[in-house]
Design a protein around this motif. Structure first.
Motif, PDB file in Angstrom:
ATOM      1  N   TRP A 525     -18.691  80.066  20.606  1.00 47.74           N
ATOM      2  CA  TRP A 525     -17.325  79.579  20.373  1.00 47.74           C
ATOM      3  C   TRP A 525     -17.207  79.266  19.117  1.00 47.74           C
ATOM      4  N   ALA A 526     -15.895  79.166  18.779  1.00 47.71           N
ATOM      5  CA  ALA A 526     -15.384  78.827  17.341  1.00 47.71           C
ATOM      6  C   ALA A 526     -14.448  77.915  17.411  1.00 47.71           C
ATOM      7  N   GLN A 548     -11.851  79.566  19.968  1.00 51.79           N
ATOM      8  CA  GLN A 548     -12.232  80.977  20.369  1.00 51.79           C
ATOM      9  C   GLN A 548     -13.304  80.832  21.298  1.00 51.79           C
ATOM     10  N   LEU A 549     -13.514  81.655  22.322  1.00 51.38           N
ATOM     11  CA  LEU A 549     -14.458  81.477  23.252  1.00 51.38           C
ATOM     12  C   LEU A 549     -15.346  82.983  23.293  1.00 51.38           C
TER      13      LEU A 549
ATOM     14  N   TYR B 204     -18.539  84.494  14.370  1.00 50.18           N
ATOM     15  CA  TYR B 204     -18.471  83.111  14.741  1.00 50.18           C
ATOM     16  C   TYR B 204     -19.800  82.759  15.207  1.00 50.18           C
ATOM     17  N   SER B 205     -20.327  81.578  15.330  1.00 48.92           N
ATOM     18  CA  SER B 205     -21.484  81.155  16.209  1.00 48.92           C
ATOM     19  C   SER B 205     -21.494  79.846  16.291  1.00 48.92           C
ATOM     20  N   ALA B 206     -21.530  79.500  17.588  1.00 46.81           N
ATOM     21  CA  ALA B 206     -21.860  77.838  17.755  1.00 46.81           C
ATOM     22  C   ALA B 206     -20.760  77.197  17.199  1.00 46.81           C
ATOM     23  N   GLY B 207     -19.767  77.536  17.077  1.00 45.90           N
ATOM     24  CA  GLY B 207     -18.533  76.532  16.543  1.00 45.90           C
ATOM     25  C   GLY B 207     -18.380  76.729  14.992  1.00 45.90           C
ATOM     26  N   VAL B 208     -19.260  77.760  14.358  1.00 46.12           N
ATOM     27  CA  VAL B 208     -18.940  77.779  12.917  1.00 46.12           C
ATOM     28  C   VAL B 208     -18.479  79.305  12.843  1.00 46.12           C
ATOM     29  N   GLY B 209     -17.359  79.388  11.697  1.00 43.94           N
ATOM     30  CA  GLY B 209     -16.751  80.494  11.423  1.00 43.94           C
ATOM     31  C   GLY B 209     -15.728  80.874  12.561  1.00 43.94           C
ATOM     32  N   HIS B 210     -14.816  81.696  12.298  1.00 39.24           N
ATOM     33  CA  HIS B 210     -14.056  82.327  13.208  1.00 39.24           C
ATOM     34  C   HIS B 210     -14.018  83.820  13.325  1.00 39.24           C
ATOM     35  N   LEU B 211     -13.388  84.210  14.384  1.00 37.98           N
ATOM     36  CA  LEU B 211     -13.528  85.537  14.612  1.00 37.98           C
ATOM     37  C   LEU B 211     -12.881  86.391  13.641  1.00 37.98           C
TER      38      LEU B 211
END
Lengths: 573, 251
Positions: A525-526, A548-549, B204-211
């Motif tokens: 997720w983000a 974002q998932l 992103y990964s595990a809550g860090v970053g964004h798509l």
């Protein structure tokens, strides 16, 4: 006679109207054009029958309705002038032009009688009495004729008030109208044909023992309609102080109207198409004569059972006869073939075209380098046809408004509507990072997201995931949220209107369940990104968190939570 | 000298006549096995000879093909031709990037029965919103709406619509006659069918970053076109490198 008799009376009441009445207009018109002079004994005739007589002739006993022979027997030196409606309209035009200085929106019932919406001009002139004085003065200056002004609610009331030089307040309207004889209904009639039908109707009522408008108003409108037809309903409306609908021509600043009674009523689209062509020709000729293009065309129709249909077309300056014909024909076809879902139960008996938003031809030039012009014209024609099927709001053009989230930053406006002022490039601080999803649900669907312990998941004020189990759950800032659950929607399609929010949510949910199944595990997720907007404006204020998932299968999701409720806003598919 | 000019123009005439015949045969639904070996993309003036090779897909009738983004051109070696029906399932981005590129070349686009298009994303892929209309909910008037739009638009994107088999056949036939591209998300027996699977978001990964981009494996149900992984980012689509990117962007 109280309003309780007709529950609809409050709704029916027309706006406050003023009427300008110039008595004996046929005579004045004849004298203005030199056929007679005002002091002479004169009569206007159609065929062998007197339709109007001058005041000196009336004093000698010449009254409308007499034959020429009877009138001449009474007054051998009576001046007989054949009636010429065109002359009457032509000579009335200067008065209308003079009235334009005082009144913006004036419509002609017939030469010698014009109606207008009273409230705004009266406010401008400083009261209804002041406006009346202004008008009487102007008309006298321009033509030497004596105008009478009256104010009342509804068409008939205003005409009657003008004849009495009265100002009838809204509260008095009903009593004023209902005390009149039924024969006053003749004043609202414009065509000879309608007049004879009305006379028959009035005759029947008299035989039934009714004499006043109050008697007519006390009847049940639907019974009246089924027994006596459209005209009776029209009269009933007039008796209740409603707006008359039988205007034959309107001369309003910025609009142009063409009206036809269809006899026999049009039952199929071929008959209607024939009328459409005729009326479009009239309208196009009138527009061409004035050197104007119309921006909007209002097509209105009434059926023989009294229901009325109306649709406004945006023409964007296409005032060619063919353009007008096409639109009218399409519209009539749509109505008669029942494609719009509101198929009229009865054939069309009355058609009205109103050209609005008139602009001078000189202001509508095609761009010199119209690269897209050809494609645009072609597309426009197709869109107009679809609008004929779906209605004007059915065809939409996407627009970017600018905003922080995909759902609020873009939307669709009806074709040919003025687009909102877009500002997509403004610095939308805190916007969802781009790229944005390719599937965006305008009405986000409710979903639920579960923590890996199985309880519900929320987002705290600090922007961290929070399990409803609280301390007993092992959720940490770096642990994966859990599962996304897509609820079971109703098994059948919702009954709402096509395109309604409910139907859209249903199809969006179907889309999501088709992609992910009923639930899917979250892998990564983000976020969450808290977003709070416009706390000073309740309509635009919201407090959400976006996430974002990455699901175990299928494309990434953009979800949001607001007041504990998760919603699916978009899919990065 | 004169003779050669005459013969050249004769050849050109013959070529044109063949092309017209081919178009007519296509429009009538008589599949032409003797395809003319010419290809013209819109805007180009010269006829370009196509190398003599087996055709994985049917080449376009001359003068009616839209160019395709390089990353997707293996699936459309002759461009997207007027009259083609393309079914794209599994990815709205693929649909929008194909449509957007046609729109960039001046095509007018109509979306029918698609209430959930991300217009911002579409605009970034090149869709000219001023040359686009949407009929989000045509309901039971679908067939009438589509046949009206076929007369005025270059590309029709059809969503989930209640169409009978008869309507569908009629629409395909009309589109072929008019040279209109039809793109749908589901259509029975579409000849060209692209499916996107194995979606992978990046950034992103595990809550860090964004798509920042996502990729998917595009496979086509057509001979000669191999499945390949492509990546979409905000503005375009590119062929993915062999190893999927896994990049962490600090937020």
């Amino acid at each position: 006679m109280t309003a309780a008799l007709s529950p609809a009376s409050a709704v029916l009441r027309g706006p406050r109207r003023g009427a300008v009445w110039v008595p004996d207009w046929p005579i004045i018109s004849a004298s203005l054009s030199g056929h007679t002079s005002l002091g002479q004994e004169a009569a206007i005739l159609t065929g062998h029958r007197v339709v109007a007589a001058s005041a000196p002739a009336r004093r000698q006993g010449v009254i409308p309705g007499m034959t020429r022979r009877q009138a001449l027997a009474l007054r051998p030196d009576l001046i007989c002038v054949p009636r010429d409606e065109e002359r009457e309209i032509r000579t009335f035009e200067p008065i209308l032009a003079a009235l334009d200085a005082h009144i913006a929106d004036i419509s002609v019932t017939r030469p010698g009688l014009a109606l207008f919406a009273a409230s705004s001009p009266a406010r401008h002139a400083g009261g209804e009495a002041a406006l009346a004085e202004d008008i009487i003065g102007t008309v006298a200056e321009e033509t030497g004729a004596e105008a009478h002004i009256g104010y009342c609610q509804g068409t008939l009331g205003a005409i009657l008030a003008a004849r009495a030089d009265a100002t009838i307040s809204d509260a008095e309207t009903e009593d004023f109208l209902h005390s009149h004889q039924l024969t006053v209904l003749r004043l609202c009639i414009t065509s000879e044909k309608q007049r004879s039908v009305l006379d028959d109707f009035l005759c029947s009522l008299q035989r039934l023992g009714m004499t006043t408008l109050g008697d007519l108003a006390a009847l049940d409108s639907s019974l009246l309609l089924s027994r006596f037809g459209t005209l009776a309903l029209h009269c009933w409306h007039l008796a209740w102080g409603a707006e008359g609908t039988g205007r034959s021509s309107a001369r309003t600043e910025g609009t142009l109207t063409v009206v036809r009674e269809i006899d026999p009523p049009a039952e199929n689209s071929d008959q209607a198409a024939f009328r459409a062509k005729e009326m479009a020709h009239d309208l196009a000729t009138a527009l061409a004569d004035r050197g104007e293009l119309c921006g909007r065309l209002v097509v209105m129709a009434r059926t023989t059972d009294g229901s009325s249909l109306s649709r406004t077309w945006s023409l964007d300056g296409a005032s060619e006869e063919r353009d007008l014909t096409d639109r009218i024909r399409w519209q009539l076809q749509s109505w008669l073939e029942g494609r719009t879902g509101s198929r009229p139960a009865a054939p069309l008996s009355h058609l009205e075209l109103v050209a609005e938003d008139l602009t001078s031809v000189g202001y509508n030039e095609t761009p010199l380098w119209g690269g897209k012009r050809r494609g645009h014209d072609r597309a426009t024609r197709a869109v107009l046809r679809v609008q004929g099927i779906m209605g004007e709001d059915g065809v939409r053009v996407p627009h970017l408004y600018g905003g922080r989230t995909p759902a609020e930053a873009c939307g669709e406006e009806p074709w040919a509507a003025d687009p909102p002022q877009p500002d997509p490039d403004a610095p939308w601080v805190g916007a969802i990072p781009r790229p944005w999803p390719a599937v965006v649900f305008p009405d986000p669907i409710d979903i639920s997201i579960r923590c890996h312990c199985g309880a519900g998941l929320g987002v705290s004020g600090l922007g961290l995931f929070r399990c409803v189990n609280g301390e007993s759950c092992s959720l940490t800032p770096t642990s994966v949220p859990g599962r996304v659950l897509f609820p079971h929607g109703p098994s059948s399609r919702p009954q709402g209107e096509i395109g309604s929010a409910e139907r859209r949510r249903h199809s969006a949910l179907a889309h999501a369940r088709c992609t992910y199944g009923s639930s899917v595990e979250v892998v990564s997720w983000a976020g969450p990104w808290p977003l709070e907007t416009a706390w000073w404006d309740a309509r635009r204020h919201y407090r959400r968190a976006y996430v974002q998932l990455t699901p175990a299968r299928g494309p990434a999701l953009l979800v949001r939570v607001e007041q504990g409720q998760w919603k699916l806003e978009g899919i990065y598919s | 000298m004169t003779v050669s000019v005459v013969s050249a123009s004769r050849e050109a005439k013959l070529e044109r006549a063949r092309a017209v015949l081919f178009q007519a045969e296509r429009a009538a639904g008589l599949s032409a096995s003797t395809v003319p070996r010419v290809q013209v993309t819109r805007g180009a003036t010269a006829l370009a000879a196509v190398p003599d090779q087996p055709h994985p897909v049917e080449p376009m009738a001359p003068g009616s093909a839209w160019e395709v983004l390089p990353a997707l051109s293996p699936f459309f070696p002759y461009g997207i031709g007027g009259g083609q029906l393309i079914e794209i399932s599994g990815s709205r981005s693929l649909l929008l990037s194909l449509v957007g590129h046609i729109s960039r070349q001046g095509g007018w686009t109509a979306f029918v029965g698609m209430p959930d298009v991300g217009w911002d994303s579409a605009a970034n892929y090149g869709l000219d919103l001023a040359a686009t209309v949407s009929v989000p909910a045509p309901g039971r008037n679908s067939a009438g709406v589509i046949s009206a739009l076929i007369d005025g638009f270059d590309v029709l994107v059809l969503g989930d619509l209640p169409l009978s088999t008869h309507d569908q056949r009629m629409i395909v036939h009309r589109a072929r006659t008019r040279g209109i591209v039809l793109m749908t998300e589901s259509w029975p027996n579409a000849r060209i069918k692209l499916t996107v699977s194995e979606h992978e978001p990046h950034g992103y990964s595990a809550g860090v970053g964004h798509l920042d981009s996502w990729s998917g494996v595009v496979s086509a149900r057509m001979p000669g076109a191999e499945a390949r992984r492509v990546t979409w980012d905000a503005a375009t689509v590119t062929e993915a490198s062999a190893v999927p990117r896994l990049r962490v962007v600090p937020s």
